[in-house]
Write an enzyme that holds these catalytic residues in place. Structure first.
Site, PDB file in Angstrom:
ATOM      1  N   LYS A 116      32.636  59.521  38.473  1.00 57.60           N
ATOM      2  CA  LYS A 116      32.412  58.120  38.808  1.00 57.60           C
ATOM      3  C   LYS A 116      31.428  58.120  39.971  1.00 57.60           C
ATOM      4  CE  LYS A 116      34.939  53.780  39.440  1.00 57.60           C
ATOM      5  NZ  LYS A 116      34.380  53.040  38.314  1.00 57.60           N
TER       6      LYS A 116
HETATM    7  N1  PPE Z   1      33.903  53.072  32.418  1.00 57.13           N
HETATM    8  C1  PPE Z   1      33.112  52.691  33.451  1.00 57.13           C
HETATM    9  C2  PPE Z   1      31.651  52.872  33.337  1.00 57.13           C
HETATM   10  C3  PPE Z   1      33.707  52.130  34.583  1.00 57.13           C
HETATM   11  O1  PPE Z   1      32.922  51.769  35.600  1.00 57.13           O
HETATM   12  C4  PPE Z   1      35.103  51.947  34.634  1.00 57.13           C
HETATM   13  C5  PPE Z   1      35.752  51.332  35.829  1.00 57.13           C
HETATM   14  C6  PPE Z   1      35.881  52.363  33.542  1.00 57.13           C
HETATM   15  C7  PPE Z   1      35.256  52.926  32.452  1.00 57.13           C
HETATM   16  C8  PPE Z   1      37.382  52.254  33.539  1.00 57.13           C
HETATM   17  O2  PPE Z   1      37.949  53.174  34.439  1.00 57.13           O
HETATM   18  P1  PPE Z   1      39.361  52.931  35.139  1.00 57.13           P
HETATM   19  O3  PPE Z   1      39.158  51.874  36.152  1.00 57.13           O
HETATM   20  O4  PPE Z   1      39.712  54.254  35.691  1.00 57.13           O
HETATM   21  O5  PPE Z   1      40.290  52.496  34.063  1.00 57.13           O
HETATM   22  N2  PPE Z   1      34.947  50.428  36.554  1.00 57.13           N
HETATM   23  C9  PPE Z   1      35.328  50.058  37.892  1.00 57.13           C
HETATM   24  C10 PPE Z   1      34.206  49.339  38.597  1.00 57.13           C
HETATM   25  C11 PPE Z   1      33.881  47.946  38.193  1.00 57.13           C
HETATM   26  C12 PPE Z   1      32.864  47.355  39.121  1.00 57.13           C
HETATM   27  O6  PPE Z   1      32.206  46.368  38.743  1.00 57.13           O
HETATM   28  O7  PPE Z   1      32.709  47.825  40.255  1.00 57.13           O
HETATM   29  C13 PPE Z   1      36.667  49.330  37.905  1.00 57.13           C
HETATM   30  O8  PPE Z   1      37.115  48.816  36.893  1.00 57.13           O
HETATM   31  O9  PPE Z   1      37.268  49.325  38.974  1.00 57.13           O
END
Ligand code: PPE
Length: 298
Positions: free
Chosen positions: A149
């Site tokens: 991330k």
């Molecule tokens: N893919 C991406 C590209 C992504 O950024 C997130 C979270 C996920 C999948 C889901 O991951 P998880 O939160 O572990 O289930 N994106 C974060 C950031 C959003 C933002 O605009 O900043 C979030 O959901 O916190």
């Protein structure tokens, strides 16, 4: 910031910070929800473990241990006296010198908390959202590590999001370089066909989401079959139901893709059941059978 509680208006960095120029940072997004026992952070340790994994992939040695980061998160929430918030830890290359090489720059850390309501607007959780398949592709294998991330990965996300908004959609879904479904700009995706859940695999340039993992577990608890496999774009158009999952977006129904209606164009029954299971869990309304809640005041 770097181990100190800092008032919001004073939480600043220098313009030379390496992460600002070259995207050398890794972060997390975590939510705390109000429960009867006060605020509870959802899967705190799992998020901090992923932060460590992301740092490792970017050759950063975090200045704090996973335990310290978890404790600092709880302390920051307590200091802000809020019972519902979004938590953003960021580990980044700080102030020393310009030049692409991040290694001469220190590794700094911060955790911020703020209130963040429904990610795609107040009606999205209930009514669902319209999305498009993006003309932007998710980064190719062996370019940016999708499993991290990493701040830099979000340049791609920003392009996907801006295109979707400019075209009148809530979100975009990107394909991977082989043309299979990958993920949204900031969320993973599931589709439902004949009571089976499908989601793209880690090899499809996705961030392996903690919500994605959560949903796979909760779906199995509900007796549903979950299949991780490469999925062609057209699976979206013939899906019975579809939804996004992520910390920020939570469980949000997708009701159309490229203006083609999914199912009956409303949140479907499987999506609703999963959404309810998710919100009941994070709000501490069902027993914490997987050990996912960290009570801030405990
Ligand atoms: N893919 C991406 C590209 C992504 O950024 C997130 C979270 C996920 C999948 C889901 O991951 P998880 O939160 O572990 O289930 N994106 C974060 C950031 C959003 C933002 O605009 O900043 C979030 O959901 O916190």
């Amino acid at each position: 910031m770097d181990g100190e509680l800092v008032p919001w208006d004073e939480a600043k960095v220098h313009v030379l910070v390496h992460g600002l120029h070259y995207g050398s940072g890794v972060f997390e997004g975590i939510r705390a929800y109000p429960t009867e026992r006060g605020p509870a952070v959802f899967r705190l340790r799992d998020h901090m473990k992923r932060l460590y994994q992301s740092a490792h992939l970017l050759m950063m040695d975090p200045p704090f241990s996973i335990d310290e980061l978890c404790e600092a998160t709880k302390e920051t929430i307590r200091a802000n006296d809020i019972d519902s918030c979004y938590i953003r830890p960021l580990i980044y290359r700080g102030y020393n010198t310009l030049g692409v090489n991040p290694l001469p720059c220190p590794v700094d850390a911060m955790i911020l908390v703020w209130e963040w309501d429904a990610y795609l607007g107040p009606e999205a959780l209930e009514k669902g959202v319209a999305v498009k398949i993006s003309s932007w592709t998710r980064s190719a294998p062996n370019t940016f590590p999708a499993m991290a991330k990493s701040v830099a990965n979000y340049a791609n996300s920003g392009l996907i999001k801006m295109e979707a908004v400019a075209d009148g959609y809530s979100e975009g879904i990107a394909l991977d370089t082989t043309g299979q479904l990958s993920e949204g700009s900031g969320q993973n995706l599931f589709l439902v066909r004949d009571h089976t859940l499908y989601t793209p695999p880690v090899a499809a340039s996705i961030l392996p989401g903690i919500t994605r993992d959560t949903i796979m577990v909760l779906a199995k608890d509900l007796g549903l079959t979950v299949v991780e496999q490469a999925l062609p774009r057209e699976m979206t158009y013939v899906a019975d139901e579809m939804f996004f999952v992520g910390t920020a977006v939570e469980v949000t129904p997708i009701t159309s893709v490229d203006r083609i209606q999914i199912g009956n164009g409303k949140c479907g029954p499987v999506t609703r059941a999963i959404q309810e299971a998710y919100f009941d869990y994070v709000n501490g309304k069902t027993p914490d059978r997987h050990g996912w809640l960290t009570y801030v005041n405990a």
